[in-house]
Design an enzyme around this catalytic site. Structure first.
Site, PDB file in Angstrom:
ATOM      1  N   CYS A 187      34.758  48.319  42.085  1.00  0.00           N
ATOM      2  CA  CYS A 187      35.041  46.895  42.287  1.00  0.00           C
ATOM      3  C   CYS A 187      34.392  46.087  41.161  1.00  0.00           C
ATOM      4  O   CYS A 187      33.181  45.835  41.178  1.00  0.00           O
ATOM      5  CB  CYS A 187      34.537  46.420  43.645  1.00  0.00           C
ATOM      6  SG  CYS A 187      34.880  44.668  43.931  1.00  0.00           S
ATOM      7  N   CYS A 193      32.556  42.821  42.260  1.00  0.00           N
ATOM      8  CA  CYS A 193      31.273  43.073  42.921  1.00  0.00           C
ATOM      9  C   CYS A 193      30.230  43.587  41.932  1.00  0.00           C
ATOM     10  O   CYS A 193      29.059  43.194  42.002  1.00  0.00           O
ATOM     11  CB  CYS A 193      31.458  44.052  44.074  1.00  0.00           C
ATOM     12  SG  CYS A 193      32.500  43.413  45.412  1.00  0.00           S
TER      13      CYS A 193
END
Length: 186
Positions: A132, A135
């Protein structure tokens, strides 16, 4: 690290590099023991290999406080949710999705049992394993702003990479012993 020693010995020959790296990355370096073992627990949980997670948990519990282990497991759980959600928003790339509130509970991010910066480091490592980008960037900014160096972040991601590879390599163990079709026909 008796339990991880057994894991290393169980890795097949095609994973020899992983066997050596698994020993090396968990040696003392720029991370505190809590950071090192928290990253290991969180990424072993994210790798979803029960045998590896059990080994890492056994070794970690001998090295760090229970709150560190709890935070690491919580980071793996919360990031399993967040990485899917935020990766979707990033991949779609529509402003309309970015404007929508997540409405997902993630209280542990705000109030971990131990260190806030360490929890963010665990989340960063899991986010790297789960791919991700949003993130990873967010957690990297938080840990650096919280006082960790890029060397510490780098060390955490190295641990994450090796733990993930160890989980994959344990799955290879059964296949490495199977003879090839050419050898069987021989």
């Amino acid at each position: 690290m008796a339990t991880l020693d057994a894991i290393r010995e169980a890795l097949p020959e095609p994973a020899r590099d992983i066997k050596l790296n698994l020993q090396a990355v968990l040696q003392p370096g720029t991370l505190t023991p809590a950071q090192r073992w928290g990253v290991a627990v969180a990424t072993a949980a994210a790798a979803r290999n029960e045998r590896l997670l059990a080994a890492v948990l056994a070794d970690a519990r001998a090295e760090v406080e229970p709150a560190v282990v709890e935070d690491a497991l919580a980071a793996a759980a919360v990031m399993a949710m967040n990485n899917v959600y935020y990766r979707f928003r990033h991949m779609v790339g529509k402003a309309s999705y970015a404007e929508k509130p997540a409405r997902l509970r993630m209280n542990r991010l705000v109030k971990p049992a131990a260190s806030k910066v360490d929890f963010e480091l665990f989340a960063l490592a899991v986010s790297a394993v789960n791919g991700c980008e949003t993130c990873v960037r967010s957690h990297e900014q938080v840990v650096v702003a919280g006082g960790l160096s890029e060397d510490q972040v780098h060390e955490a991601v190295r641990i994450a990479a090796v733990l993930h590879a160890a989980a994959v390599s344990l799955e290879l163990a059964g296949y490495a012993a199977v003879p090839s079709a050419a050898a069987a026909a021989g």
